[in-house]
Design an enzyme around this catalytic site. Structure first.
Site, PDB file in Angstrom:
ATOM      1  N   ASP A 127      -8.513  -6.526  -4.903  1.00 28.22           N
ATOM      2  CA  ASP A 127      -8.445  -5.187  -4.397  1.00 28.22           C
ATOM      3  C   ASP A 127      -8.753  -4.190  -5.271  1.00 28.22           C
ATOM      4  O   ASP A 127      -8.105  -3.806  -6.159  1.00 28.22           O
ATOM      5  CB  ASP A 127      -6.959  -4.921  -4.072  1.00 28.22           C
ATOM      6  CG  ASP A 127      -6.677  -3.614  -3.402  1.00 28.22           C
ATOM      7  OD1 ASP A 127      -7.606  -2.900  -2.777  1.00 28.22           O
ATOM      8  OD2 ASP A 127      -5.586  -2.779  -3.532  1.00 28.22           O
ATOM      9  N   HIS A 135      -6.088  -6.475  -1.058  1.00 27.67           N
ATOM     10  CA  HIS A 135      -5.046  -5.594  -0.642  1.00 27.67           C
ATOM     11  C   HIS A 135      -3.895  -5.880  -0.080  1.00 27.67           C
ATOM     12  O   HIS A 135      -2.652  -5.705  -0.521  1.00 27.67           O
ATOM     13  CB  HIS A 135      -5.697  -4.135  -0.389  1.00 27.67           C
ATOM     14  CG  HIS A 135      -5.033  -3.001  -0.187  1.00 27.67           C
ATOM     15  ND1 HIS A 135      -4.555  -2.184  -1.316  1.00 27.67           N
ATOM     16  CD2 HIS A 135      -4.590  -2.553   1.032  1.00 27.67           C
ATOM     17  CE1 HIS A 135      -3.679  -1.270  -0.637  1.00 27.67           C
ATOM     18  NE2 HIS A 135      -3.823  -1.219   0.550  1.00 27.67           N
ATOM     19  N   SER A 145       0.687  -1.285  -0.067  1.00 26.49           N
ATOM     20  CA  SER A 145       0.060  -0.092   0.052  1.00 26.49           C
ATOM     21  C   SER A 145       0.896   1.207   0.066  1.00 26.49           C
ATOM     22  O   SER A 145       1.613   1.558  -0.930  1.00 26.49           O
ATOM     23  CB  SER A 145      -0.964  -0.010   1.302  1.00 26.49           C
ATOM     24  OG  SER A 145      -1.913   0.740   1.177  1.00 26.49           O
TER      25      SER A 145
END
Ligand SMILES: *[C@@H]1O[C@H](CO)[C@@H](O)[C@H](O)[C@H]1NC(C)=O
Ligand SMILES: *[C@@H]1O[C@H](CO)[C@@H](O)[C@H](O)[C@H]1NC(C)=O
Ligand SMILES: *[C@@H]1O[C@H](CO)[C@@H](O)[C@H](O)[C@H]1NC(C)=O
Ligand SMILES: *[C@@H]1O[C@H](CO)[C@@H](O)[C@H](O)[C@H]1NC(C)=O
Ligand SMILES: *[C@@H]1O[C@H](CO)[C@@H](O)[C@H](O)[C@H]1NC(C)=O
Ligand SMILES: *[C@@H]1O[C@H](CO)[C@@H](O)[C@H](O)[C@H]1NC(C)=O
Length: 342
Positions: A248, A305, A43
């Site tokens: 995601d 994710h 991320s």
């Protein structure tokens, strides 16, 4: 969780803090100085890991510090790299998964220019673009886990109530406990857990939470394009892996794949493994492409994710290949179509 996307940190000062931390840590544990070093994260790590790497190069390339680190590889999962591709990918993902209509996607395509999109609230887009984006977000709704669109959602208020009554709050969806975030928050706030971890010894006046706005980080840092840093990393001969959990919608594979291809083009890298499947236990673990024997893009099929969250075994296979410096296995046996019948 969504608030993390908006408020958490992505910052140059965070990278500088991490360089300081690592150097001090190595001072304390000097036997680790010569060990192979892998840097990885997901991320926002798309920002702070490349910055950490460059910060470490800066320090170790400085003759007067007489210091070398053995950086062997860098891996970034569903990383935020550049808003110009990562943001439109969100809406394309919504559209391709039936989460918004053709009409709404058309108006986003027609009204929005993502080249100048910025991280802070107004996003530097036109009013009509903003309307289209808001409409899309409204249709997708809060009843979707944006970090893995095929998982069911957790109702945090119900979980908290049950945990307070010391009942089990697990909610399984596709083999994943989707209430893990709420359970973790409850667990890490238990006084006995904090005591065991030697945490919060100063009795802070607020509760522990996953994301905090206590740290005053700059929003503008989110606008920075990370590709120049990735170019620098590859020029130093360090293998780079970008991997993507393909369920995601927050930092979807579509944007990352484009950015990796742009990176390969900029470095004139040739394709060394053509785009195709990789395998884990006879099933497709995801798809991959490798450039110049140094840059790998790989998706992880059915992953969120946070890739290991929904696909731990495939994540382990990927991690294993990464630390061993090998390509992902692109064959499997037996073949799916056996020999033709007599
Ligand atoms: C690395 O050094 C260059 C040149 O001195 C500087 O511009 C850059 O900000 C430094 N980067 C980091 C992350 O320390
Ligand atoms: C190299 O390191 C020394 C000592 O840490 C520092 O004073 C100097 O500014 C550094 N030089 C560069 C170019 O970063
Ligand atoms: C906002 O967009 C305009 C063009 O539409 C661009 O010139 C400007 O630099 C952008 N502002 C920021 C803060 O990026
Ligand atoms: C720290 O401990 C105090 C007192 O036990 C507690 O009320 C507070 O929520 C804790 N804060 C954090 C950040 O863990
Ligand atoms: C890539 O190729 C172009 C054209 O041949 C050249 O101008 C450029 O310097 C090359 N880039 C790198 C990083 O080698
Ligand atoms: C499998 O990977 C090797 C390199 O590890 C590559 O040479 C080969 O072309 C790949 N095969 C397929 C079918 O993609």
């Amino acid at each position: 969780m969504i608030s993390c996307l908006i408020f958490s940190c992505i910052c140059i000062s965070a990278a500088r803090d991490m360089v300081t931390f690592m150097l001090k840590w190595l001072e304390k544990f000097p036997t680790f100085k010569s060990r192979p070093l892998f840097l990885t994260g997901e991320s926002y790590a798309g920002h702070y890991i490349p910055q950490l790497a460059i910060g470490l190069f800066n320090y170790t390339n400085n003759q007067s510090n007489n210091f070398k680190l053995n950086i062997k590889g860098i891996a970034l999962g569903n990383p935020l790299l550049h808003l110009d591709k990562d943001v439109p990918a969100v809406y394309e993902f919504f559209w391709s998964h039936g989460m918004i209509s053709d009409e709404v996607f058309d108006s986003i395509t027609n009204e929005c220019n993502f080249d100048d999109y910025v991280f802070s609230n107004s996003h530097n887009v036109t009013k009509s673009c903003m309307q289209a984006l808001n409409e899309a977000n409204h249709i997708v709704s809060n009843y979707i886990n944006a970090y893995d669109v095929i998982l069911d959602v957790c109702y945090p208020s119900i979980v908290e109530q049950e945990l307070r009554l010391r009942k089990l709050a697990t909610k399984m969806s596709m083999g994943v406990d989707v209430c893990m975030t709420a359970e973790r928050r409850f667990y890490l706030n238990l006084p006995e857990v904090q005591r065991a971890l030697h945490a919060n010894r100063t009795n802070l006046p607020y509760r522990w939470s996953t994301c905090t706005d206590m740290l005053d980080y700059s929003q503008e840092d989110g606008d920075r394009d990370m590709l120049p840093l990735l170019v620098e990393i590859i020029k130093q001969g360090i293998p780079l892996w970008i991997f993507s959990g393909d369920q995601d919608s927050v930092v979807p594979l579509i944007g990352s794949r484009t950015l990796v291809r742009e990176l390969a083009q900029e470095l004139n890298l040739t394709t060394t493994v053509p785009y195709g499947t990789w395998f884990h236990k006879g099933q497709v673990g995801g798809w991959q492409v490798e450039y110049g024997k140094i840059l790998t893009f790989a998706t992880v099929r059915g992953a969120s994710h946070m890739v290991p969250y929904a696909q731990p075994a495939r994540a382990l296979q990927l991690f294993n290949s990464f630390v061993k410096g090998r390509s992902l296995p692109n064959t499997t046996s037996p073949e799916i179509s056996g020999p033709p019948n007599e």
